[in-house]
Design an enzyme around this catalytic site. Structure first.
Site, PDB file in Angstrom:
ATOM      1  N   HIS A   7      50.290  50.036  34.496  1.00 39.18           N
ATOM      2  CA  HIS A   7      49.220  49.188  34.763  1.00 39.18           C
ATOM      3  C   HIS A   7      49.519  48.305  36.240  1.00 39.18           C
ATOM      4  O   HIS A   7      50.428  47.425  36.237  1.00 39.18           O
ATOM      5  CB  HIS A   7      48.978  47.854  33.650  1.00 39.18           C
ATOM      6  CG  HIS A   7      47.991  47.183  33.845  1.00 39.18           C
ATOM      7  ND1 HIS A   7      47.021  47.134  33.052  1.00 39.18           N
ATOM      8  CD2 HIS A   7      47.675  46.106  34.751  1.00 39.18           C
ATOM      9  CE1 HIS A   7      45.973  46.133  33.591  1.00 39.18           C
ATOM     10  NE2 HIS A   7      46.587  45.652  34.538  1.00 39.18           N
ATOM     11  N   HIS A 185      40.435  46.924  30.874  1.00 37.01           N
ATOM     12  CA  HIS A 185      41.093  45.442  30.964  1.00 37.01           C
ATOM     13  C   HIS A 185      40.386  44.635  29.849  1.00 37.01           C
ATOM     14  O   HIS A 185      38.961  44.592  29.940  1.00 37.01           O
ATOM     15  CB  HIS A 185      40.940  44.850  32.466  1.00 37.01           C
ATOM     16  CG  HIS A 185      41.944  45.261  33.535  1.00 37.01           C
ATOM     17  ND1 HIS A 185      41.899  46.802  33.519  1.00 37.01           N
ATOM     18  CD2 HIS A 185      42.600  44.535  34.295  1.00 37.01           C
ATOM     19  CE1 HIS A 185      42.874  46.812  34.511  1.00 37.01           C
ATOM     20  NE2 HIS A 185      43.244  45.734  34.830  1.00 37.01           N
ATOM     21  N   GLU A 188      42.495  39.291  28.874  1.00 33.35           N
ATOM     22  CA  GLU A 188      43.354  38.490  29.936  1.00 33.35           C
ATOM     23  C   GLU A 188      42.547  37.095  30.090  1.00 33.35           C
ATOM     24  O   GLU A 188      43.099  36.186  29.603  1.00 33.35           O
ATOM     25  CB  GLU A 188      43.320  39.244  31.292  1.00 33.35           C
ATOM     26  CG  GLU A 188      44.285  38.617  32.257  1.00 33.35           C
ATOM     27  CD  GLU A 188      44.233  39.411  33.726  1.00 33.35           C
ATOM     28  OE1 GLU A 188      44.899  39.166  34.505  1.00 33.35           O
ATOM     29  OE2 GLU A 188      43.263  40.290  33.722  1.00 33.35           O
ATOM     30  N   ASP A 266      51.264  44.682  37.304  1.00 36.87           N
ATOM     31  CA  ASP A 266      49.673  44.313  37.824  1.00 36.87           C
ATOM     32  C   ASP A 266      49.530  44.388  39.306  1.00 36.87           C
ATOM     33  O   ASP A 266      49.234  45.378  39.658  1.00 36.87           O
ATOM     34  CB  ASP A 266      49.707  43.009  37.195  1.00 36.87           C
ATOM     35  CG  ASP A 266      48.018  42.621  36.797  1.00 36.87           C
ATOM     36  OD1 ASP A 266      47.439  43.593  37.123  1.00 36.87           O
ATOM     37  OD2 ASP A 266      47.583  41.447  36.569  1.00 36.87           O
TER      38      ASP A 266
END
Length: 320
Positions: A7, A185, A188, A266
């Site tokens: 990721h 995604h 989050e 990330d």
């Protein structure tokens, strides 16, 4: 410790040194966004402003080849043996570059890095959620038709609170029918409902982040039972104040619940992290020893969007 990362956004992987080199080439003033060798931001909106300003400095095939080679060389230097990078045709077009030229540059950088260090890497095309369903479908068609063997997955990023996953289901059907691995995604900035909706409508093998699933024990049990892999990025989560410290990060709870988790960085320079730091913080704050960290790497390789021959070769490197 051998490492694997699933990721990472390639534009967000450009460190400040490389960005300043690009700024010099194009005569751009990055002083509002970079100070004392670090990116400057204070919330998600200002983070995106810094991100977009830096991303706009990559404008040619060679720029992107250099970016991919630079990042993968850094990963290899930290012990990584495998990487998947998120690539965004929409970012390319906003920089005035065609998606195919963008992909060609990145593929060249991936191949250069492998030749120099042996690191394996693949690319995941992402659609940008807040650009709307049509844009995400266009990204899926590009991924399905690009005829680049290094593109092995499709996903969606962007503003998680925009739209409903069902709006994007057709894009994911296009990618799935083309044989691409599926990730998205979720969980989050938005809560557990975002993860549940992604599982219901998009049917991914992996969830990018997914950590807010901990808010619903039934959902955690579902993730564990279905073998969904969570691409966890603890340093990013703490930097963005999704959790107010590592002591409150739910990764240990997810592991205790038998969820499959991995570690990734990330957008590493923005969050002052790296794949090495992610492993170090897991050791420091989550009590992981060498065996547990090795299992994290193994989970990532087993969940990677790669052919079985490459997977077995990577697992053999891990065992050594």
């Amino acid at each position: 410790m051998p490492k694997a990362e699933l990721h990472c956004h390639i534009e967000g992987a450009a460190d400040t040194e490389l960005v300043m080199q690009q700024a010099a080439i194009y005569g751009a003033d990055m002083s509002p966004f970079i100070r004392d060798g670090a990116f400057v931001w204070h919330d998600f909106t200002s983070f995106l402003a810094a991100y977009d300003a830096s991303a706009s400095l990559f404008r040619t095939e060679e720029d992107y080849a250099r970016l991919a080679e630079h990042y993968l060389a850094s990963l290899a230097g930290q012990g990584a043996i495998y990487s998947e990078i998120f690539i965004s045709p929409d970012h390319a077009m906003r920089s005035g570059l065609s998606p195919r030229a963008y992909l060609g540059g990145l593929a060249e950088g991936v191949r250069r890095a492998k030749a120099a260090s042996g690191i394996e890497a693949r690319m995941i095309v992402i659609g940008v959620r807040h650009f709307g369903a049509e844009a995400v479908e266009a990204a899926a068609r590009f991924a399905a038709d690009c005829d680049e063997p290094l593109v092995t997955g499709f996903g969606m990023a962007g503003e998680e609170r925009h739209g409903n996953p069902r709006d994007y289901a057709h894009a994911f059907d296009i990618a799935r029918e083309a044989g691409l691995g599926i990730t998205v995604h979720a969980g989050e900035l938005a809560g557990w409902e975002s993860v549940a909706a992604a599982l219901d409508h998009l049917r991914p093998a992996r969830i990018g982040h997914g950590v807010r699933a901990v808010e619903n024990p039934d959902l955690v049990r579902r993730i564990a039972g279905e073998g969904i892999v969570l691409e966890c990025c603890p340093c990013s989560n703490v930097a963005l104040q999704i959790f107010d410290g590592f002591e409150n990060h739910p990764l240990p709870q997810l592991m205790v619940a038998d969820c499959k988790v991995t570690l990734s960085s990330d957008d590493p320079p923005y969050f002052r992290t790296s794949i090495r730091r992610e492993y170090e913080e897991a050791r420091r704050h989550f009590g992981m020893d060498d065996t547990a960290l090795g299992d994290i790497t193994r989970t990532a390789i087993e969940a990677a969007f790669i052919d079985e021959k490459t997977r077995q070769a990577l697992l053999a490197r891990l065992s050594r």
